[in-house]
Enzyme design. Structure first.
Site, PDB file in Angstrom:
ATOM      1  N   GLY A  88       1.101  -1.486   0.171  1.00  0.00           N
ATOM      2  CA  GLY A  88      -0.578  -0.128  -0.072  1.00  0.00           C
ATOM      3  C   GLY A  88       1.119   0.890   0.066  1.00  0.00           C
ATOM      4  N   HIS A  89       2.209   1.472  -0.591  1.00  0.00           N
ATOM      5  CA  HIS A  89       2.500   2.655  -1.167  1.00  0.00           C
ATOM      6  C   HIS A  89       2.704   4.067  -1.392  1.00  0.00           C
ATOM      7  CE1 HIS A  89       3.501   1.005  -4.518  1.00  0.00           C
ATOM      8  NE2 HIS A  89       4.441   2.065  -4.687  1.00  0.00           N
ATOM      9  N   GLY A  97      -0.424   4.773  -0.261  1.00  0.00           N
ATOM     10  CA  GLY A  97      -1.615   5.573   0.089  1.00  0.00           C
ATOM     11  C   GLY A  97      -1.065   6.087   0.987  1.00  0.00           C
ATOM     12  N   VAL A 111      -1.171   5.782   4.614  1.00  0.00           N
ATOM     13  CA  VAL A 111       0.018   5.457   4.964  1.00  0.00           C
ATOM     14  C   VAL A 111       1.134   4.972   5.131  1.00  0.00           C
ATOM     15  CG1 VAL A 111       0.056   3.889   7.033  1.00  0.00           C
ATOM     16  CG2 VAL A 111      -2.054   4.922   6.494  1.00  0.00           C
ATOM     17  N   SER A 161      -7.574  -0.042  12.685  1.00  0.00           N
ATOM     18  CA  SER A 161      -8.578   1.694  12.474  1.00  0.00           C
ATOM     19  C   SER A 161      -9.287   1.625  13.814  1.00  0.00           C
ATOM     20  CB  SER A 161      -9.940   1.781  11.126  1.00  0.00           C
ATOM     21  OG  SER A 161     -10.428   2.532  11.186  1.00  0.00           O
ATOM     22  N   SER A 162      -9.687   3.056  14.427  1.00  0.00           N
ATOM     23  CA  SER A 162     -10.062   2.757  15.452  1.00  0.00           C
ATOM     24  C   SER A 162     -11.463   2.801  15.525  1.00  0.00           C
ATOM     25  CB  SER A 162     -10.439   4.453  16.214  1.00  0.00           C
ATOM     26  OG  SER A 162     -11.032   5.354  15.216  1.00  0.00           O
ATOM     27  N   CYS A 163     -12.418   2.236  14.152  1.00  0.00           N
ATOM     28  CA  CYS A 163     -13.531   1.803  13.827  1.00  0.00           C
ATOM     29  C   CYS A 163     -14.093   0.360  13.948  1.00  0.00           C
ATOM     30  CB  CYS A 163     -14.353   2.230  11.979  1.00  0.00           C
ATOM     31  SG  CYS A 163     -13.310   1.215  11.242  1.00  0.00           S
ATOM     32  N   TYR A 203     -16.092  -3.046   6.983  1.00  0.00           N
ATOM     33  CA  TYR A 203     -14.933  -2.385   7.199  1.00  0.00           C
ATOM     34  C   TYR A 203     -13.981  -2.897   8.415  1.00  0.00           C
ATOM     35  CZ  TYR A 203     -10.377   0.388   7.157  1.00  0.00           C
ATOM     36  OH  TYR A 203      -8.915   0.765   7.043  1.00  0.00           O
ATOM     37  N   PRO A 235      -4.482   2.890  14.103  1.00  0.00           N
ATOM     38  CA  PRO A 235      -4.618   4.116  14.647  1.00  0.00           C
ATOM     39  C   PRO A 235      -5.545   4.712  14.501  1.00  0.00           C
ATOM     40  CG  PRO A 235      -4.112   3.243  12.317  1.00  0.00           C
ATOM     41  CD  PRO A 235      -3.800   1.811  13.391  1.00  0.00           C
ATOM     42  N   LEU A 282      -7.173   9.581  10.184  1.00  0.00           N
ATOM     43  CA  LEU A 282      -5.209  10.110   9.987  1.00  0.00           C
ATOM     44  C   LEU A 282      -5.590  11.214   8.977  1.00  0.00           C
ATOM     45  CD1 LEU A 282      -4.166   6.585   9.113  1.00  0.00           C
ATOM     46  CD2 LEU A 282      -3.041   8.339  11.248  1.00  0.00           C
ATOM     47  N   ARG A 312     -13.844  13.229  16.774  1.00  0.00           N
ATOM     48  CA  ARG A 312     -13.009  12.368  16.303  1.00  0.00           C
ATOM     49  C   ARG A 312     -11.661  13.494  16.665  1.00  0.00           C
ATOM     50  NH1 ARG A 312     -17.095  10.510  15.543  1.00  0.00           N
ATOM     51  NH2 ARG A 312     -17.959   9.738  13.194  1.00  0.00           N
ATOM     52  N   ASP A 370     -23.632  11.136  10.411  1.00  0.00           N
ATOM     53  CA  ASP A 370     -22.961  11.013  11.691  1.00  0.00           C
ATOM     54  C   ASP A 370     -22.249  10.076  11.835  1.00  0.00           C
ATOM     55  OD1 ASP A 370     -23.759  13.959  12.597  1.00  0.00           O
ATOM     56  OD2 ASP A 370     -24.515  13.286  14.408  1.00  0.00           O
TER      57      ASP A 370
HETATM   58  O1  GFB Z   1     -13.918  11.113   8.471  1.00  0.00           O
HETATM   59  P1  GFB Z   1     -14.807  10.679   8.074  1.00  0.00           P
HETATM   60  O2  GFB Z   1     -16.132  10.240   6.629  1.00  0.00           O
HETATM   61  O3  GFB Z   1     -15.335   9.408   8.905  1.00  0.00           O
HETATM   62  O4  GFB Z   1     -16.475  11.107   8.586  1.00  0.00           O
HETATM   63  P2  GFB Z   1     -15.677   8.063  10.865  1.00  0.00           P
HETATM   64  C1  GFB Z   1     -15.790  11.707  10.074  1.00  0.00           C
HETATM   65  C2  GFB Z   1     -17.389  12.667  10.141  1.00  0.00           C
HETATM   66  O5  GFB Z   1     -17.676  13.914  10.194  1.00  0.00           O
HETATM   67  C3  GFB Z   1     -19.306  11.873   9.991  1.00  0.00           C
HETATM   68  C4  GFB Z   1     -18.960  14.175   9.114  1.00  0.00           C
HETATM   69  O6  GFB Z   1     -19.568  12.371  11.497  1.00  0.00           O
HETATM   70  C5  GFB Z   1     -19.132  13.254   8.849  1.00  0.00           C
HETATM   71  O7  GFB Z   1     -20.577  12.720   8.988  1.00  0.00           O
HETATM   72  N1  GFB Z   1     -18.480  15.363   8.315  1.00  0.00           N
HETATM   73  C6  GFB Z   1     -18.858  16.386   7.760  1.00  0.00           C
HETATM   74  C7  GFB Z   1     -17.608  14.671   6.640  1.00  0.00           C
HETATM   75  N2  GFB Z   1     -18.786  16.904   6.944  1.00  0.00           N
HETATM   76  C8  GFB Z   1     -18.356  15.308   6.203  1.00  0.00           C
HETATM   77  C9  GFB Z   1     -17.611  16.133   5.055  1.00  0.00           C
HETATM   78  O8  GFB Z   1     -17.922  16.961   3.608  1.00  0.00           O
HETATM   79  N3  GFB Z   1     -17.452  14.468   4.199  1.00  0.00           N
HETATM   80  C10 GFB Z   1     -16.893  13.431   5.611  1.00  0.00           C
HETATM   81  N4  GFB Z   1     -16.637  12.241   4.559  1.00  0.00           N
HETATM   82  N5  GFB Z   1     -17.173  13.782   6.666  1.00  0.00           N
HETATM   83  C11 GFB Z   1     -14.846   6.450   8.826  1.00  0.00           C
HETATM   84  C12 GFB Z   1     -14.955   5.510   9.062  1.00  0.00           C
HETATM   85  O9  GFB Z   1     -15.800   7.186  10.000  1.00  0.00           O
HETATM   86  O10 GFB Z   1     -13.579   6.962   9.826  1.00  0.00           O
HETATM   87  C13 GFB Z   1     -13.861   4.407   8.609  1.00  0.00           C
HETATM   88  O11 GFB Z   1     -16.534   4.912   7.959  1.00  0.00           O
HETATM   89  C14 GFB Z   1     -12.351   4.809   9.501  1.00  0.00           C
HETATM   90  O12 GFB Z   1     -14.244   2.877   8.683  1.00  0.00           O
HETATM   91  C15 GFB Z   1     -12.330   5.994   9.230  1.00  0.00           C
HETATM   92  O13 GFB Z   1     -13.155   4.007  10.227  1.00  0.00           O
HETATM   93  C16 GFB Z   1     -10.907   6.649   9.723  1.00  0.00           C
HETATM   94  O14 GFB Z   1     -14.668   8.766  11.711  1.00  0.00           O
HETATM   95  O15 GFB Z   1     -17.175   8.787  10.588  1.00  0.00           O
END
Ligand code: GFB
Length: 307
Positions: free
Chosen positions: A11-12, A14, A16, A108-110, A137, A164, A167, A210, A270
């Site tokens: 995954g070089h 990407g 991470v 991942s923390s999820c 995931y 992690p 990120l 987060r 959310d």
């Molecule tokens: O970063 P994110 O997509 O991932 O979203 P997760 C974090 C929060 O930000 C959520 C809000 O509550 C989103 O609704 N948010 C607000 C947005 N505006 C935006 C936007 O424009 N784009 C995005 N993407 N979010 C992922 C997991 O979770 O994170 C994976 O689905 C993984 O499995 C990864 O663990 C690290 O933190 O919610």
């Protein structure tokens, strides 16, 4: 690890994997093996076995994965489960068969239950239901942790699992449909500033919290753990502090220099209310994150704006 040991970074290209390659380069490692997904499809078992027989790496950083933000996870549920299971199964099995000295699996923390107590201790794994949007995931990553442990228990393989928090950093994904929140908001505020838009729309309520770790800090922690940590189970990597999505938006807005309003798209999910890592185990080993969120975002934005 010695500087001449052969190290495979899966995954070089990407965020991470590229940070780990940079870190190894800085430390003088000269025998790093990489393959693009076009050259080696890690979902193909035979291709992965052939690659390991040919290259015989001593160390493996398994940073290859299908990753994405909340909407990508929720929309491509089959791909997130299938691709990640295939990649990690093939790489770990080939590492076992070809006697890799040590392998690091990145998760991942999820993986933690949606409503686990905060901060998230490693012991909370598998103590409750997962967040629906990223369940596929998370299931794949939990299977990866358990596979590392099973290879260790049955065959004595030194496979470790590193989890992690969220990120950000160089080589992030800025595709608004697939990206994580931090790069998405950076792009949205930047484009709104350039185009003179009156407002920027963020997804959901803005109340979820987060934790954000710069990927250079993660690469530093991976390098540290590859040399000193040899245990089953998992270890968290984070900064131990979190922020609401609304406050993150305000911070990015300020760094970008945008003066319009923030609106909310409540049709978007959310996700987990909070994902704050307990990093006491890692700190007890002697590692701490160095890059503060404001400086980290400012540096990433400088690069983003240039491009
Ligand atoms: O970063 P994110 O997509 O991932 O979203 P997760 C974090 C929060 O930000 C959520 C809000 O509550 C989103 O609704 N948010 C607000 C947005 N505006 C935006 C936007 O424009 N784009 C995005 N993407 N979010 C992922 C997991 O979770 O994170 C994976 O689905 C993984 O499995 C990864 O663990 C690290 O933190 O919610």
């Amino acid at each position: 690890m010695n500087t001449h040991d052969k190290i495979y970074v899966a995954g070089h290209r990407g965020m991470v994997g590229s940070a780990i390659v940079r870190k190894l380069g800085e430390q003088g490692f000269e025998n790093i093996v990489v393959r693009t997904s076009g050259e080696l499809d890690l979902r193909n078992q035979q291709a992965v076995e052939d690659f390991f027989v040919q290259e015989k790496p001593a160390y493996v950083f398994l940073a290859a994965a299908r990753v994405g933000g909340i909407m990508a996870n929720n929309s491509f549920r089959a791909d997130f489960l299938y691709d990640n299971l295939m990649i990690q199964n093939n790489v770990m099995h080939a590492a076992y068969k070809n006697k890799v000295t040590k392998l690091m699996f990145l998760g991942s923390s999820c993986i933690y239950p949606k409503l686990a107590p905060q901060p998230l201790k490693e012991a909370y794994l598998l103590t409750g239901l997962l967040e629906h949007t990223n369940e596929p995931y998370a299931i794949a990553k939990i299977a990866g942790i358990k596979l590392c442990d099973a290879f260790r228990a049955q065959y004595g393989c030194n496979f470790i699992s590193v989890m992690p928090t969220n990120l950000y950093g160089p080589n992030d994904n800025y595709d608004l449909k697939k990206s994580h929140v931090l790069p998405a908001l950076m792009r949205k505020f930047h484009e709104a500033k350039i185009n003179g838009h009156n407002s920027v729309t963020i997804w959901g309520t803005g109340t979820p919290r987060r934790e954000f770790l710069h990927v250079n800090d993660l690469a530093d922690a991976c390098y540290f753990l590859m040399q000193r940590y040899n245990e089953p189970g998992l270890i968290n990597v984070g900064i131990g502090e979190d922020i609401t999505i609304k406050d993150l938006a305000l911070l990015i807005k300020e760094i970008v220099g945008y003066s319009g309003a923030i609106e909310h798209d409540m049709s978007k999910p959310d996700g987990t209310p909070r994902k704050l890592m307990d990093v006491s185990r890692l700190q007890a080993l002697g590692w701490k994150a160095k890059i503060h969120l404001r400086e980290g975002i400012a540096e990433v934005y400088k690069d983003f704006a240039k491009q």
